[in-house]
Scaffold this active site. Structure first.
Site, PDB file in Angstrom:
ATOM      1  N   HIS A  67      -2.519  26.284 -10.380  1.00  0.00           N
ATOM      2  CA  HIS A  67      -3.070  27.162  -9.343  1.00  0.00           C
ATOM      3  C   HIS A  67      -4.653  26.639  -9.260  1.00  0.00           C
ATOM      4  O   HIS A  67      -5.047  26.318  -7.943  1.00  0.00           O
ATOM      5  CB  HIS A  67      -3.070  28.494  -9.755  1.00  0.00           C
ATOM      6  N   GLU A  68      -5.260  26.673 -10.228  1.00  0.00           N
ATOM      7  CA  GLU A  68      -6.728  26.501  -9.897  1.00  0.00           C
ATOM      8  C   GLU A  68      -6.817  24.970  -9.617  1.00  0.00           C
ATOM      9  O   GLU A  68      -7.876  24.360  -8.774  1.00  0.00           O
ATOM     10  CB  GLU A  68      -7.303  26.661 -11.518  1.00  0.00           C
ATOM     11  N   HIS A  71      -7.023  24.474  -5.808  1.00  0.00           N
ATOM     12  CA  HIS A  71      -8.293  24.637  -5.437  1.00  0.00           C
ATOM     13  C   HIS A  71      -9.087  23.475  -5.475  1.00  0.00           C
ATOM     14  O   HIS A  71      -9.902  22.993  -4.573  1.00  0.00           O
ATOM     15  CB  HIS A  71      -9.047  26.054  -6.068  1.00  0.00           C
TER      16      HIS A  71
HETATM   17 ZN    ZN Z   1      -6.915  31.040  -6.556  1.00  0.00          ZN
END
Ligand code: ZN
Ligand code: ZN
Length: 157
Positions: A67-68, A71
């Protein structure tokens, strides 16, 4: 798991899932309480909540790191890196990253300390509740007026 091992995992997961290297730093940060991780736009480092591993498992840690990394890679390649962006949603689904971090014991504790303040729009009386109230169903006990959520407050320990 040490920060060094976390970095080695992250570098491997980055190459396998994104075909791009992770060239910055990643650390376990115990101050994260309600989130699984955080990507920092300023210096591109990632913080990870150690409870993602300690209270769950490596597979969960991987989903949170992915998830990170969504980004991270979207930001570095100038695409939509925020949760609401289509680029983010598509990439997250493609690599199998976590949409939400699982609820930790810390998060439960933070929530247990919250209080909700409701106010009647008709007579102005305030009610404090430990739980969220369904505003479509509940009315003011004094005048049957509509309630609105005034604020969420953390109670002191
Ligand atoms: Zn996030
Ligand atoms: Zn009222």
């Amino acid at each position: 798991m040490t920060d060094q091992e976390l970095l080695a995992y992250t570098q491997a997961w980055s190459l396998a899932a994104f075909q791009r290297p992770f060239r910055h730093q990643i650390y376990f940060n115990r101050r994260l309480k309600t989130t699984g991780g955080r990507y920092h736009l300023s210096d591109h480092h990632i913080d990870i909540n150690p409870l993602m591993l300690e209270e769950f498992d490596l597979a969960n840690l991987k989903r949170v790191v992915l998830h990170e990394l969504c980004h991270y890679h979207l930001h570095l390649t100038g695409r939509g890196y925020q949760h609401r962006d289509q680029d983010f949603k598509q990439l997250l689904a493609a690599v199998g990253g976590a949409r939400y971090a699982p609820r930790t014991s810390q998060r439960r504790r933070v929530q247990a300390q919250q209080r909700y303040c409701y106010q009647c729009q008709a007579c102005g009386i305030r009610y404090w509740r430990k739980r969220r109230v369904n505003l479509a169903r509940y009315r003011c006990g004094r005048c049957r007026g509509r309630l609105i959520l005034k604020k969420i407050e953390k109670t002191s320990r």
